[in-house]
Scaffold this active site. Structure first.
Site, mmCIF file in Angstrom:
data_model
loop_
_atom_site.group_PDB
_atom_site.id
_atom_site.type_symbol
_atom_site.label_atom_id
_atom_site.label_comp_id
_atom_site.label_asym_id
_atom_site.label_seq_id
_atom_site.Cartn_x
_atom_site.Cartn_y
_atom_site.Cartn_z
ATOM 1 C CB VAL A 59 -1.164 0.058 1.261
ATOM 2 C CG1 VAL A 59 -2.080 -1.023 1.023
ATOM 3 C CG2 VAL A 59 -0.414 0.079 2.402
ATOM 4 C CB CYS A 85 -7.344 -5.209 7.476
ATOM 5 S SG CYS A 85 -9.166 -5.051 7.987
ATOM 6 C CE1 TYR A 165 -0.140 -0.244 15.074
ATOM 7 C CE2 TYR A 165 -0.983 0.367 17.214
ATOM 8 C CZ TYR A 165 -1.152 -0.210 15.824
ATOM 9 O OH TYR A 165 -2.197 -1.292 15.851
ATOM 10 C CE LYS A 169 -3.254 0.990 12.879
ATOM 11 N NZ LYS A 169 -3.824 0.358 11.841
#
Length: 259
Positions: A59, A85, A165, A169
C-alpha cells in the site's frame, strides 16, 4: 447497503487476521471479494477458497495500488466496499539511554516514517483511489459505497514505544470525519474501527500464558478479541446506511496502561 452477489469489496491486508475474517464474513453474504496483501501464497489461497480475486499490493506503492484495483475490478467489477486492514507497528522510544553503556539514542526517523507511510498514507491512498472508482457507479438505494478503516486503541491510549504507531493510527481517526464529509455528496460513507487487543497473527507466536495475561487486562469479556468480532462490526458499518463519520472502539472497555 444490502450485501449480495451484486456487490464487490476490496479488503487490504485480507490474507490474514482482521482482514481475512472480514473477507470471509462478506463472502458469506454473497459479496464478491478482492484481497490486497503482500503474502501472495496465503492471499491466493484465501481468494480461491472464497471465489474471489487476489492482488499482491504494497500500500506504500502508488503503482501497486493502481495495479491492484485494476486487477480486482477487471475480475470482479468496480468495488462498492473498501475495508482497510493493512498495517504494521514497531516499538521504539522517542529517545532512550542504553542500560549498559549509557549511550543515548533517538527514534530513527526512517523507522518512524515507514509506519506513517504504511498505516496512514497507505490507508489514505487506498481510500482516495477506491472512492474515485465508486464515484463512477450509479447509487443503489441512495448509496455508491462504504469504506471501513482500521485504527487502534493506541490512537487514544498509546503506550511506551508507540509514538509512530499511535501517530499513524491517530491520523486515521483524525481523517475519518473530513473524508466522510468530502464524500458525502457522492453518497459514500466512511467509518473507522479502533480495535483493542485481538488474537491475530501478530500474537500467534506468543505463549498461551502471555495471551492469557493480555486477555486478563480486558475488563469484560476478559479475553483477547476474535477477528470475527471485528468483521461483525465492519459489516454493521457497511450495512447500516446511517452509520457515517464515526470512530468506534472495539476493545472490551480496556484503557491501555503506559506499558
Amino acid at each position: 447497503m444490502k450485501l449480495d452477489s451484486n456487490i464487490t469489496a476490496v479488503i487490504t491486508g485480507g490474507a490474514s487476521g482482521l482482514g481475512e475474517a472480514t473477507a470471509r464474513a462478506l463472502a458469506a453474504k454473497g459479496v464478491k471479494v478482492g484481497i490486497f496483501d503482500l503474502n501472495e501464497e496465503r492471499g491466493e489461497a484465501v481468494a480461491k477458497e472464497l471465489g474471489g480475486a487476489f492482488a499482491k499490493v504494497n500500500v506504500t506503492s502508488e503503482e501497486d495500488v493502481d495495479a491492484g484495483f485494476a486487477k480486482i475490478r477487471e475480475a470482479l467489477g468496480q468495488e462498492r466496499i473498501l475495508v482497510n486492514c493493512a498495517g504494521t507497528g514497531n516499538a521504539i522510544k522517542t529517545a532512550s539511554r542504553d542500560k549498559n553503556s549509557g549511550e543515548i539514542k533517538h527514534f530513527p526517523l526512517d523507522a518512524f516514517n515507514m509506519i506513517i507511510q504504511i498505516n496512514l498514507v497507505g490507508t489514505f491512498r487506498c481510500i482516495a483511489k477506491s472512492a474515485a472508482g465508486m464515484m463512477s457507479l450509479d447509487p443503489i438505494d441512495g448509496e455508491r459505497g462504504a469504506i471501513v478503516n482500521t485504527a487502534s486503541v493506541a490512537a487514544e491510549d498509546g503506550q511506551i514505544g508507540q509514538a509512530a504507531y499511535s501517530a499513524s493510527k491517530g491520523g486515521v481517526v483524525g481523517m475519518t470525519l473530513p473524508i466522510a464529509r468530502d464524500l458525502s455528496k457522492e453518497f459514500i460513507r466512511v467509518n473507522t474501527i479502533l480495535p483493542g487487543i485481538f488474537n491475530t497473527p501478530l500474537l500467534a507466536a506468543a505463549p498461551e500464558n502471555v495471551k492469557a495475561a493480555l486477555g486478563a487486562q480486558v475488563p469484560n469479556p476478559a479475553r483477547l478479541g476474535n477477528p470475527p468480532e471485528y468483521a461483525s462490526l465492519a459489516l454493521q458499518m457497511i450495512e447500516n446506511g446511517y452509520f457515517n463519520g464515526e470512530d468506534v472502539r472495539l476493545d472490551g472497555a480496556i484503557r491501555m496502561a503506559p506499558r
